[in-house]
Design an enzyme around this catalytic site. Structure first.
Site, mmCIF file in Angstrom:
data_model
loop_
_atom_site.group_PDB
_atom_site.id
_atom_site.type_symbol
_atom_site.label_atom_id
_atom_site.label_comp_id
_atom_site.label_asym_id
_atom_site.label_seq_id
_atom_site.Cartn_x
_atom_site.Cartn_y
_atom_site.Cartn_z
ATOM 1 N N ASP A 96 -15.141 1.212 31.626
ATOM 2 C CA ASP A 96 -15.057 1.019 32.820
ATOM 3 C C ASP A 96 -15.523 1.602 33.941
ATOM 4 O O ASP A 96 -16.716 1.101 34.523
ATOM 5 C CB ASP A 96 -14.184 -0.562 33.402
ATOM 6 C CG ASP A 96 -15.125 -1.858 33.611
ATOM 7 O OD1 ASP A 96 -15.983 -1.886 33.665
ATOM 8 O OD2 ASP A 96 -14.361 -2.508 34.050
ATOM 9 N N ALA A 153 -13.368 -4.229 44.748
ATOM 10 C CA ALA A 153 -13.912 -3.340 44.367
ATOM 11 C C ALA A 153 -14.251 -2.256 42.614
ATOM 12 O O ALA A 153 -13.673 -3.106 42.053
ATOM 13 C CB ALA A 153 -13.502 -2.481 45.322
ATOM 14 N N ASN A 155 -13.244 0.943 41.674
ATOM 15 C CA ASN A 155 -12.178 1.672 41.666
ATOM 16 C C ASN A 155 -11.076 1.520 40.257
ATOM 17 O O ASN A 155 -10.413 2.264 40.172
ATOM 18 C CB ASN A 155 -11.664 2.813 42.261
ATOM 19 C CG ASN A 155 -11.343 1.219 43.603
ATOM 20 O OD1 ASN A 155 -11.294 0.219 43.932
ATOM 21 N ND2 ASN A 155 -10.709 2.671 44.451
ATOM 22 N N PRO A 233 -17.811 -1.974 55.609
ATOM 23 C CA PRO A 233 -18.861 -2.753 56.071
ATOM 24 C C PRO A 233 -18.942 -4.106 55.300
ATOM 25 O O PRO A 233 -19.300 -5.425 56.367
ATOM 26 C CB PRO A 233 -20.347 -1.999 56.022
ATOM 27 C CG PRO A 233 -19.579 -0.921 55.546
ATOM 28 C CD PRO A 233 -18.265 -0.334 55.280
ATOM 29 N N THR A 234 -18.773 -3.725 54.185
ATOM 30 C CA THR A 234 -18.432 -5.414 53.430
ATOM 31 C C THR A 234 -17.651 -6.674 54.811
ATOM 32 O O THR A 234 -17.873 -7.056 54.460
ATOM 33 C CB THR A 234 -18.137 -5.283 51.711
ATOM 34 O OG1 THR A 234 -19.505 -4.211 51.149
ATOM 35 C CG2 THR A 234 -18.801 -6.425 51.106
ATOM 36 N N CYS A 286 -8.721 3.992 47.869
ATOM 37 C CA CYS A 286 -9.201 3.632 49.296
ATOM 38 C C CYS A 286 -7.996 4.244 50.335
ATOM 39 O O CYS A 286 -8.781 4.906 51.687
ATOM 40 C CB CYS A 286 -8.876 2.733 49.584
ATOM 41 S SG CYS A 286 -7.346 1.778 48.737
ATOM 42 N N LYS A 453 -5.851 -1.370 62.126
ATOM 43 C CA LYS A 453 -7.648 -0.893 62.259
ATOM 44 C C LYS A 453 -8.906 -1.758 61.821
ATOM 45 O O LYS A 453 -8.481 -2.626 61.243
ATOM 46 C CB LYS A 453 -7.705 0.265 62.894
ATOM 47 C CG LYS A 453 -7.012 0.895 63.440
ATOM 48 C CD LYS A 453 -6.327 1.937 64.279
ATOM 49 C CE LYS A 453 -7.023 3.085 64.707
ATOM 50 N NZ LYS A 453 -6.429 4.522 65.034
ATOM 51 N N GLY A 456 -8.245 -3.109 57.711
ATOM 52 C CA GLY A 456 -8.090 -4.285 56.525
ATOM 53 C C GLY A 456 -7.091 -5.430 58.055
ATOM 54 O O GLY A 456 -7.335 -4.956 58.974
#
Ligand code: NAD
Length: 486
Positions: A96, A153, A155, A233-234, A286, A453, A456
């Site tokens: 994957d 996401a 990853n 951004p998402t 992340c 910040k 999240g």
């Protein structure tokens, strides 16, 4: 190793079973180590989304009334199944994402199982408080939110599905989960295993699709909460859309985390931390510590050891367990990283190691170290999400902390020092959701994880995650008499 068939039984898992609807857009699953298509799924049509949300709504009412001990047993059985099938699931995770099997065997289904086991154990321990008001009193109970949307996401597809499903289900919610369109396979297996473990149909549904399907979940009135793992951004878009329906949100977003290496640090450990925090999963993590600030006096020693340790990189067939470095998960991500490397060169960075694409099929980038940097360069400011470590130097603790904090992000931070007082003093001053002292990137299920910040809102894992999937209800108990003005 021969490559097993990755094609799932169907694109979606709805109401306890695989469901196909080929009228949705075809989504190829590309094995990033070679560029070959290994499976195809279809995006969820509005009918599939409806079925998933309806079945979740139906199932949740009953699940909320189910004895929490039984809910916990289901999750713990699912954890056992994930562990028993670790190898098969790890191979699928590798197909994957392209991450090496050496990593997926220990990091993905294993971490998912840890979360299911942990929240399975805690399911019986959702408690409230009591308050006295004279003879009257009140108590609170934590109620499940209802149907929650999970959006992942690309990853860590197994881990993300489990980290969201486990606390949601333990506390009596249902979930409709949309994996990333680039890694749609693993969450289907999680759904299948949960049902095999005894989870009633409809409580964990997986539907495929890109941002548009995610957007429909975010705005649907049947959804009480959206838990997103994705980019900043998402996150901004999803949180704004969810606010329209006054939905709860958890946002696990991106970062540009710092690692501070002080002159008294164990340099070998610091180099190991920086390697784990930049090159594990080829940098597609992340919480990576991509700004490595090394105190001036030890910068040379740090870079010398880093160069030697980079000789240990083994890139190649990700299904070969000797391989310890894999490709970018998508061609698009590889191109983003290559553009960042061009910009870094143009802005005057020195390429200390790596710096380009590997000459082979698939989406491979060399492990790269950049030096001669200033804090305003693009590669030091922006999340690259690839195997690119920026090494900077600093002189005083004060300066190091100020520069580490000078970012809109706040997901994580690390520091390496043998000075106990400095370790805790600096940790307290770093603006990030998780700080690692003399370690990097470990995320046990019992420790809260999430960003401050722009990185999240809310936390995953630990008891705290259960607060984010429940809300308090206050119950006032009048002991009489009832006074009235007339
Ligand atoms: P992305 O933001 O492009 O996509 C994330 C998910 O959101 C995908 O499933 C996508 O289809 C969906 N989506 C996109 N637009 C949407 C919309 N308008 N409404 C609803 N859903 C929408 O992220 P990505 O490229 O898949 O993943 C990489 C990013 O995720 C990086 O920034 C990384 O730092 C971050 N990440 C964060 C964590 C964490 O726990 N903090 C973990 C892993 C990855």
């Amino acid at each position: 190793m021969t490559r097993p068939d990755a094609q799932p039984a169907a694109s979606h898992f709805v109401d306890g079973a695989y469901v196909e609807d080929t009228s949705g857009d075809a989504i190829p699953v590309i094995y990033s180590a070679t560029g070959e298509t290994v499976a195809t799924v279809h995006a969820a049509t509005p009918e599939i989304i409806d079925r998933a949300l309806d079945s979740a709504t139906r199932a949740q009412t009953e699940w909320a009334r189910t004895d929490p001990a039984e809910r916990g047993r289901v999750l713990r059985r699912a954890a056992d199944l994930l562990r028993a099938r670790n190898r098969e699931l790890s191979v699928l995770e590798t197909l994957d994402t392209g991450k090496p099997l050496q990593e997926t065997l220990v990091a993905d289904a294993a971490s998912g199982a840890d979360a299911l086991e942990y929240f399975g154990g805690l399911a019986v321990d959702v408690t409230g408080t009591t308050m006295r008001f004279g003879d009257d009193w009140a108590y609170t109970i934590r109620r499940p939110l209802g149907v929650c949307a999970g959006i992942g996401a690309w990853n860590y597809p197994t881990q993300i599905a489990c980290w969201k499903a486990a606390p949601a289900l333990a506390t009596g919610n249902a979930m409709v989960f949309k994996p990333s369109e680039t890694t749609p396979l693993c969450a289907l297996k999680v759904a299948e295993i949960l049902v095999e473990a005894g989870l009633p149909a409809g409580l964990f549904n997986v539907i495929q699709g890109a941002g548009e399907v995610g957007g429909r979940l975010t705005t649907d009135p049947r959804v009480a909460k959206v838990s997103l793992t994705g980019s900043v951004p998402t996150g901004r878009k999803v949180a704004a859309a969810a606010a329209g329906g006054m939905k709860h949100v958890t946002m696990e977003l991106g970062g540009k985390s710092p690692i501070l290496v002080f002159e008294d640090a164990d340099i070998e450990d610091a180099v190991s931390g920086a390697i784990n925090g930049n090159f594990y999963s080829s940098g597609q993590v992340c919480s990576n510590g991509t700004r490595v600030f090394v105190q001036e006096d030890v910068a040379e020693a740090f870079l010398d050891r880093l160069r030697v340790r980079l000789d240990g990189v083994r890139s190649g067939d990700p299904l070969d367990e000797a391989t310890n470095f894999g490709p970018m998960t998508t061609q698009a991500q590889m191109e983003i990283v290559l553009r960042h490397l061009d910009t870094a060169r143009a802005e005057g960075a020195t390429i200390f190691a790596g710096g380009g694409r590997m000459a082979r099929d698939g989406f491979w980038i060399e492990p790269t170290v950049l030096t001669d940097l200033t804090d305003d360069m693009t590669c030091v400011r922006e999340e690259i999400f690839g195997p690119v470590m920026s090494v900077l130097t600093f002189s005083t603790e004060e300066e190091g902390v100020a520069r580490a904090n000078a970012t809109e992000y706040g997901l994580s931070a690390g520091l390496f020092t043998r000075d106990l007082a400095r370790a805790h003093r600096v940790a307290a001053r770093l603006e990030a959701g998780t700080i690692w002292i003399n370690q990097y990137n470990l995320t046990p299920a019992g420790m809260p994880f999430g960003g401050s910040k722009a990185s999240g809102i809310g936390r995953e894992n630990a008891r705290m995650a259960m607060d984010h999937f429940t809300e308090a209800q206050s119950i006032y108990v009048g002991m009489g008499p009832v006074e009235a003005s007339f």
